[in-house]
Design an enzyme around this catalytic site. Structure first.
Site, mmCIF file in Angstrom:
data_model
loop_
_atom_site.group_PDB
_atom_site.id
_atom_site.type_symbol
_atom_site.label_atom_id
_atom_site.label_comp_id
_atom_site.label_asym_id
_atom_site.label_seq_id
_atom_site.Cartn_x
_atom_site.Cartn_y
_atom_site.Cartn_z
ATOM 1 N N HIS A 28 0.861 -1.184 0.000
ATOM 2 C CA HIS A 28 0.000 0.000 0.000
ATOM 3 C C HIS A 28 0.898 1.235 0.000
ATOM 4 C CE1 HIS A 28 0.783 -0.828 4.228
ATOM 5 N NE2 HIS A 28 0.288 0.340 4.595
ATOM 6 N N HIS A 83 1.318 3.878 2.157
ATOM 7 C CA HIS A 83 1.700 4.653 3.338
ATOM 8 C C HIS A 83 3.195 4.937 3.329
ATOM 9 C CE1 HIS A 83 -2.157 3.528 5.793
ATOM 10 N NE2 HIS A 83 -2.397 4.313 4.758
ATOM 11 N N ASP A 119 5.706 4.603 5.170
ATOM 12 C CA ASP A 119 6.740 3.675 5.624
ATOM 13 C C ASP A 119 6.810 2.433 4.735
ATOM 14 O OD1 ASP A 119 4.184 3.016 6.696
ATOM 15 O OD2 ASP A 119 5.118 1.623 8.104
ATOM 16 N N HIS A 120 6.069 2.420 3.607
ATOM 17 C CA HIS A 120 6.033 1.244 2.745
ATOM 18 C C HIS A 120 6.479 1.516 1.314
ATOM 19 C CE1 HIS A 120 3.844 -1.591 5.453
ATOM 20 N NE2 HIS A 120 3.559 -0.450 6.052
#
Length: 544
Positions: A340, A342, A344-345
């Protein structure tokens, strides 16, 4: 099931455990519940010198004593045999005799003195007309010795009240220095280093320390099923060997990395190098630990020199982390997948792409209109639900199936490594916490529906392990997903209860009620998931 040739070490068959039984004799002392413990011989072949509860191996003769054992409804033959063995061992080791005369009188000191603790137990009981109150002996737990131990036991931990007017006297051969002790005091002395105990004893005492009295213990054990049944697994934490039960966070990772338990993996979190989980699977944790990310975001590297690599969640835009991914793969990355968008990804995807000579495509689902500006993400190609991504070469094949799982984010997806029963769950399923479902990009109904999708996929593909974006690997994938759904619905019931109790109260009133079991410092985060529950409750009309 993981393909055997991809395990890190050749497997061996653990030693078969020997059936045994141990008895926790309880009494209510002036300061609360007490349990009888004793010290094993310093020359014993198994755990010498430690403090234990009386017990030992089940003898074949124990199964021949059913005629003199009193049985309760639901207590089967095996349970009766275990109870008889525990009663016998308590007599042989500590001179404690759980037995009754025909008129119902409990055995007393005279009976004990008249019997030989080294002679056949059942014959002496029959000769004196004694029966064994196995119906007053209840099952607490089942412990199986770790798989790497050369001497193993399958031990049933049983509980019973101490017979009246008896005092334990050690046999001075197997057991020494019996003591009555409060569970909390035993744990304190163990922490101080002056009461040696093994892991199952410590964990059992930790449970006992929460009980108020003997009656509470017996009531908790009223079922014929153990409260827990486990074969602990060893792992290294800060250079020291520790043991973990199946509900402990690292247990699943230990089961994946060393199914037979012969190696003791290092469980310390670090960010400098990848951790090898299987021959074709590594985890590199980004250096972004925090309240929302736990030890950091896990980047997973699937593949090898023959197939190239698929990278799951390259993580934040951290130059050091991206460089370590490139170094671990030799730059031979074929695919980059973001679960996804976000922060931190997915932000590391483009910098990683730029470092790789083959310019691997960035795949995933584009962020939706409901996402925050910081979550903006456009892949090179959108993945379709059910699509298969394949790495192949040198006789190796790794197939990852795409599963659209909206809920935490509208563009969230998971990946299932079909050949090995592994589920890369992103933030949908986490180890040690529950994911935040925040409006408007998050949707609680979609989240719960996605859990159902994953649970069904576990059955269809035989998924056994979950590899979350935060935390250690999780075992029992279908069970973990079912428990997570039950937890979410239980939380929703508390939200609904708060809404009904304070219909005009609003989130500021509802959060302390629905999340009373959550530290207050986390209430601002909990508020976001509460609002997602409220939206679902209102949509379903449950609050009316």
């Amino acid at each position: 099931m993981v393909r055997p040739h991809l395990l890190l070490h050749p497997q061996r068959e653990p030693v078969a455990p020997r059936l045994s039984a141990t008895l926790l004799l309880l009494r209510d002392g002036p300061d609360g519940l007490e349990v009888l413990m004793t010290r094993r011989s310093a020359t014993a072949s198994f755990v010498p010198g430690v403090h234990v509860f009386p017990g030992g191996a089940v003898d074949p003769e124990d199964a021949t004593c059913h005629d003199i054992a009193q049985r309760r409804p639901g207590q089967d033959d095996a349970a009766l045999t275990h109870a008889v063995a525990a009663i016998r061992e308590s007599f042989e080791e500590l001179g404690v005799l759980l037995a009754r005369h025909p008129d119902g009188r409990a055995a007393n000191a005279q009976d004990i003195l008249a019997m030989d603790r080294r002679a056949p137990f059942a014959e002496q009981c029959r000769a004196r007309g004694l029966t064994l109150p196995a119906d007053e002996v209840f099952l607490l737990a089942r412990w199986i010795t770790t798989r790497d131990n050369p001497k193993r036991f399958n031990t049933f931990f049983l509980v019973a009240r101490m017979p009246p007017d008896q005092e334990p006297v050690a046999d001075e051969a197997e057991q020494f220095e019996p003591i009555w002790i409060r569970p909390a005091d035993a744990l304190t002395r163990h922490q101080a280093g002056n009461l040696a105990m093994i892991f199952p004893t410590v964990r059992t005492l930790q449970w006992l320390a929460k009980q108020t009295d003997a009656e509470a213990v017996l009531a908790a054990c009223a079922s014929e099923e153990p409260l827990w049944s486990v074969c602990p697994r060893p792992g290294q934490v800060k250079g020291k060997r520790q043991h973990f039960m199946d509900h402990d966070l690292p247990f699943g990772e230990l089961a994946l990395v060393s199914p037979d338990g012969q190696i003791v993996p290092d469980l310390d979190w670090q960010h400098e190098r990848p951790v090898r989980l299987l021959a074709h699977l590594q985890r590199l944790t980004a250096p972004n630990p925090g309240m929302m990310t736990g030890p950091g975001t896990n980047t997973y590297l699937v593949g090898g020199p023959d197939t190239g690599w698929l990278v799951v969640d390259p993580g934040p835009d951290d130059a050091g982390h991206i460089a370590r991914i490139a170094a671990a793969t030799g730059g031979d990355v074929r695919l980059i997948v973001c679960t996804h968008s976000h922060t931190d990804h997915s932000p590391g995807a483009r910098p990683l792409q730029a470092l790789c000579p083959g310019r691997p495509p960035v795949l995933g689902l584009a962020s939706r209109d409901t996402a925050l500006p910081a979550w903006a993400f456009t892949p090179d190609r959108e993945l379709a639900d059910g699509e298969q991504l394949v790495l192949e070469g040198g006789g190796h094949r790794h197939t990852l199936r795409v599963v659209h799982t909206p809920g935490h984010a509208a563009n969230h997806l998971c990946l299932a490594l079909e050949e090995d029963g592994l589920l890369f769950s992103g933030d949908h399923v986490l180890n040690g916490s529950t994911t935040v479902v925040g409006l408007p990009d998050g949707d609680m109904s979609a989240y719960i529906d996605s859990l159902d999708t994953l649970h069904a996929l576990c059955g269809a593909l035989g998924l056994n392990f979950i590899l979350p974006a935060h935390g250690h690997v999780m075992a029992d994938a279908p069970g973990a997903i079912a428990r997570l759904k039950a937890h979410r619905l239980a939380r929703e019931a508390r939200v609904l209860e708060a809404m009904r109790a304070q219909p005009e109260g609003g989130p500021d009133k509802w959060v302390p009620m629905a999340y009373a079991d959550t530290p207050e410092a986390l209430w601002p985060v909990a508020r976001r998931s509460l609002m997602a529950h409220v939206a679902r409750i209102e949509t379903l009309g449950l609050h009316r």
